[in-house]
Write a protein that holds these residues in place. Structure first.
Motif, PDB file in Angstrom:
ATOM      1  N   ALA A 106       0.828  -1.208   0.000  1.00  0.00           N
ATOM      2  CA  ALA A 106       0.000   0.000   0.000  1.00  0.00           C
ATOM      3  C   ALA A 106       0.861   1.256   0.000  1.00  0.00           C
ATOM      4  O   ALA A 106       0.574   2.223  -0.719  1.00  0.00           O
ATOM      5  CB  ALA A 106      -0.936  -0.013   1.214  1.00  0.00           C
ATOM      6  N   VAL A 107       1.936   1.253   0.798  1.00  0.00           N
ATOM      7  CA  VAL A 107       2.848   2.402   0.826  1.00  0.00           C
ATOM      8  C   VAL A 107       3.550   2.558  -0.517  1.00  0.00           C
ATOM      9  O   VAL A 107       3.680   3.670  -1.039  1.00  0.00           O
ATOM     10  CB  VAL A 107       3.874   2.232   1.965  1.00  0.00           C
ATOM     11  N   ARG A 108       3.977   1.451  -1.106  1.00  0.00           N
ATOM     12  CA  ARG A 108       4.653   1.520  -2.396  1.00  0.00           C
ATOM     13  C   ARG A 108       3.719   2.060  -3.476  1.00  0.00           C
ATOM     14  O   ARG A 108       4.117   2.910  -4.292  1.00  0.00           O
ATOM     15  CB  ARG A 108       5.172   0.147  -2.800  1.00  0.00           C
ATOM     16  N   ASP A 109       2.483   1.572  -3.499  1.00  0.00           N
ATOM     17  CA  ASP A 109       1.539   2.061  -4.499  1.00  0.00           C
ATOM     18  C   ASP A 109       1.245   3.541  -4.301  1.00  0.00           C
ATOM     19  O   ASP A 109       1.071   4.285  -5.278  1.00  0.00           O
ATOM     20  CB  ASP A 109       0.241   1.250  -4.430  1.00  0.00           C
ATOM     21  N   LEU A 110       1.184   3.976  -3.044  1.00  0.00           N
ATOM     22  CA  LEU A 110       0.909   5.388  -2.771  1.00  0.00           C
ATOM     23  C   LEU A 110       2.063   6.274  -3.210  1.00  0.00           C
ATOM     24  O   LEU A 110       1.863   7.306  -3.861  1.00  0.00           O
ATOM     25  CB  LEU A 110       0.632   5.568  -1.276  1.00  0.00           C
ATOM     26  N   LEU A 111       3.291   5.884  -2.878  1.00  0.00           N
ATOM     27  CA  LEU A 111       4.446   6.736  -3.170  1.00  0.00           C
ATOM     28  C   LEU A 111       4.856   6.695  -4.631  1.00  0.00           C
ATOM     29  O   LEU A 111       5.531   7.616  -5.100  1.00  0.00           O
ATOM     30  CB  LEU A 111       5.626   6.322  -2.293  1.00  0.00           C
ATOM     31  N   THR A 112       4.496   5.648  -5.348  1.00  0.00           N
ATOM     32  CA  THR A 112       4.865   5.534  -6.763  1.00  0.00           C
ATOM     33  C   THR A 112       3.704   5.868  -7.692  1.00  0.00           C
ATOM     34  O   THR A 112       3.835   5.679  -8.899  1.00  0.00           O
ATOM     35  CB  THR A 112       5.383   4.125  -7.076  1.00  0.00           C
ATOM     36  N   ASP A 113       2.606   6.342  -7.133  1.00  0.00           N
ATOM     37  CA  ASP A 113       1.460   6.699  -7.957  1.00  0.00           C
ATOM     38  C   ASP A 113       1.820   7.891  -8.845  1.00  0.00           C
ATOM     39  O   ASP A 113       2.227   8.945  -8.334  1.00  0.00           O
ATOM     40  CB  ASP A 113       0.264   7.042  -7.067  1.00  0.00           C
ATOM     41  N   PRO A 114       1.688   7.788 -10.163  1.00  0.00           N
ATOM     42  CA  PRO A 114       2.051   8.923 -11.036  1.00  0.00           C
ATOM     43  C   PRO A 114       1.221  10.172 -10.780  1.00  0.00           C
ATOM     44  O   PRO A 114       1.683  11.288 -11.040  1.00  0.00           O
ATOM     45  CB  PRO A 114       1.799   8.372 -12.457  1.00  0.00           C
ATOM     46  N   SER A 115      -0.003   9.995 -10.276  1.00  0.00           N
ATOM     47  CA  SER A 115      -0.863  11.157 -10.033  1.00  0.00           C
ATOM     48  C   SER A 115      -0.566  11.829  -8.699  1.00  0.00           C
ATOM     49  O   SER A 115      -1.185  12.845  -8.379  1.00  0.00           O
ATOM     50  CB  SER A 115      -2.335  10.730 -10.059  1.00  0.00           C
ATOM     51  N   ARG A 116       0.356  11.269  -7.910  1.00  0.00           N
ATOM     52  CA  ARG A 116       0.675  11.861  -6.616  1.00  0.00           C
ATOM     53  C   ARG A 116       1.405  13.177  -6.825  1.00  0.00           C
ATOM     54  O   ARG A 116       2.419  13.238  -7.518  1.00  0.00           O
ATOM     55  CB  ARG A 116       1.535  10.900  -5.793  1.00  0.00           C
ATOM     56  N   ARG A 117       0.898  14.230  -6.190  1.00  0.00           N
ATOM     57  CA  ARG A 117       1.497  15.544  -6.339  1.00  0.00           C
ATOM     58  C   ARG A 117       2.564  15.755  -5.268  1.00  0.00           C
ATOM     59  O   ARG A 117       2.362  15.458  -4.102  1.00  0.00           O
ATOM     60  CB  ARG A 117       0.445  16.647  -6.222  1.00  0.00           C
ATOM     61  N   SER A 118       3.693  16.266  -5.685  1.00  0.00           N
ATOM     62  CA  SER A 118       4.770  16.591  -4.762  1.00  0.00           C
ATOM     63  C   SER A 118       5.501  17.800  -5.293  1.00  0.00           C
ATOM     64  O   SER A 118       5.557  18.041  -6.497  1.00  0.00           O
ATOM     65  CB  SER A 118       5.734  15.411  -4.582  1.00  0.00           C
ATOM     66  N   GLY A 119       6.037  18.564  -4.398  1.00  0.00           N
ATOM     67  CA  GLY A 119       6.740  19.761  -4.819  1.00  0.00           C
ATOM     68  C   GLY A 119       7.816  20.134  -3.824  1.00  0.00           C
ATOM     69  O   GLY A 119       7.861  19.620  -2.698  1.00  0.00           O
ATOM     70  N   PRO A 120       8.708  21.038  -4.201  1.00  0.00           N
ATOM     71  CA  PRO A 120       9.777  21.440  -3.303  1.00  0.00           C
ATOM     72  C   PRO A 120       9.247  22.344  -2.204  1.00  0.00           C
ATOM     73  O   PRO A 120       8.129  22.854  -2.261  1.00  0.00           O
ATOM     74  CB  PRO A 120      10.741  22.182  -4.235  1.00  0.00           C
ATOM     75  N   GLY A 121      10.070  22.545  -1.212  1.00  0.00           N
ATOM     76  CA  GLY A 121       9.695  23.444  -0.132  1.00  0.00           C
ATOM     77  C   GLY A 121       9.794  22.764   1.221  1.00  0.00           C
ATOM     78  O   GLY A 121       9.944  21.558   1.332  1.00  0.00           O
ATOM     79  N   ALA A 122       9.696  23.604   2.257  1.00  0.00           N
ATOM     80  CA  ALA A 122       9.776  23.087   3.614  1.00  0.00           C
ATOM     81  C   ALA A 122       8.442  22.484   4.032  1.00  0.00           C
ATOM     82  O   ALA A 122       7.395  22.743   3.437  1.00  0.00           O
ATOM     83  CB  ALA A 122      10.176  24.210   4.569  1.00  0.00           C
TER      84      ALA A 122
END
Length: 381
Positions: free
Chosen positions: A161-177
């Protein structure tokens, strides 16, 4: 003759390099199949083994984590670090972000293996390790029917479940604190996104200091600011109202039905294998491109449905520790920032409006709180 000799020497060196690579690869495979640790830097969560015995009393050279010499490098668990992996994996599935979890670890002073400060990228790499679930890996792939010699830190379904969540292409991530305030990225700007507006990505607020008391402001414009302490106090009052309500148990999600985990995993793998055969036939010209495209869409939908069933039994309800606590108010006050953000986003939609009142003082009417539950909302005295 010298050129010919040089070419011969290069050829022999290339052969020796390939032979060495083949022997190392075979040794790695043999170690993985036999459940042996391949060596290298100790992985986070596992012991590095006792130090080598130096000059003097051998009893003085003991493992820094276990205080003895019977632990095995890369196999014996370091419980304090294993608890960090299990806790972060579970809270990530509950909705916490990698940046907030990494910031929390930095504040607690939990050291990393190399001594560098925690980062979202480093925590992501640790949570994606198959060894956390007791899997052996060779050439980047999990070996089936091979048991690792160490005790798993998390269950297989939690890892997937963690792997699918973190490798999901639609997961949004960006730089910053990481967010330092509970409302950053959660509270909405009432000017850009009025209450009742259906928006896929509503405009939220952030905190600005500017030599004054912290205050929330619109991320995109300067048309809205509100004192951070007053806004958070009002939001916290609504959270406490819900947690201490006589029917607070209604906030908890219904437990997911039991599923055949092994059967669903086998079905998911079979779908992937059939899809690979269809795509291979399309490359050979045995199937049309339209048929392969439709098969890909159908396979993606079926896999998503299976993953939803598998993950339903993995994540726990973040509200359960608060609702079931002997003192929900104290539990909420002591909860980490990342958990508070998850709970607020789960319970309500907070929108900050423009004030119509002149003068100093906080106007409660500028805060629109729409509950996402059926317990009603706190009424102003």
């Amino acid at each position: 003759s010298e050129i010919t000799l040089a070419r011969v020497m290069v050829t022999m060196a290339n052969k020796a390099s390939r032979d060495t690579s083949r022997r190392v690869s075979a040794a790695r495979l043999r170690q993985a199949v036999n459940g042996e640790w391949g060596g290298g830097r100790r992985p986070f969560g596992f012991c590095g083994g006792p130090p080598q015995v130096g000059i003097g009393d051998p009893a003085g050279y003991v493992c820094r984590w276990h205080g003895g010499r019977d632990c095995l490098a890369g196999i014996t668990r370091v419980e304090a670090e294993a608890d960090v992996i299990a806790d972060c994996a579970q809270r990530l599935l509950e909705g916490a972000t990698l940046r907030s979890l990494a910031a929390e670890l930095r504040e607690k002073g939990m050291p990393t293996v190399t001594g560098v400060p925690w980062s979202a990228e480093g925590l992501r790499d640790i949570l994606l390790r198959p060894r956390n679930a007791g899997f052996m890996v060779y050439d980047g792939k999990i070996l089936q029917d091979v048991t690792a010699p160490w005790k798993p830190i998390i269950g297989p379904e939690v890892f997937f479940a963690v792997r699918d969540l973190l490798t999901d292409p639609s997961r949004r991530s960006g730089p910053g604190a990481a967010p330092r305030w509970v409302g950053t990225g959660i509270y909405r700007c009432g000017v850009c996104t009025p209450p009742g507006t259906e928006a896929g990505r509503p405009v939220t607020v952030q905190v600005t200091l500017g030599g004054r008391a912290p205050r929330y402001k619109c991320r995109q414009h300067n048309h809205l600011t509100r004192n951070q302490a007053h806004v958070d106090a009002a939001v916290f009052a609504h959270v406490v109202y819900a947690l201490t309500h006589p029917r607070a148990f209604e906030l908890l999600t219904e437990p997911a039905p039991e599923v055949d985990v092994e059967g669903l995993r086998a079905q998911r793998a079979a779908i992937g294998q059939r899809l690979k055969r269809i795509l291979a036939d399309e490359l050979r010209g045995l199937e049309t491109r339209e048929y392969a495209r439709e098969a890909r869409r159908e396979a993606a939908a079926m896999i998503a449905e299976i993953d939803e069933q598998l993950h339903a039994n993995v994540g726990s309800d973040p509200l359960a520790p608060l609702v079931n606590a002997p003192d929900p108010v104290k539990a909420w006050r002591d909860a980490p920032l990342a958990d508070k953000r998850v709970v607020i986003d789960r319970l309500m939609t907070v929108t900050i409006l423009r004030t119509q009142r002149k003068g100093r003082g906080f106007d409660p009417a500028t805060l629109h709180i729409e509950p996402k539950h059926a317990l009603g909302t706190l009424t102003a005295a």
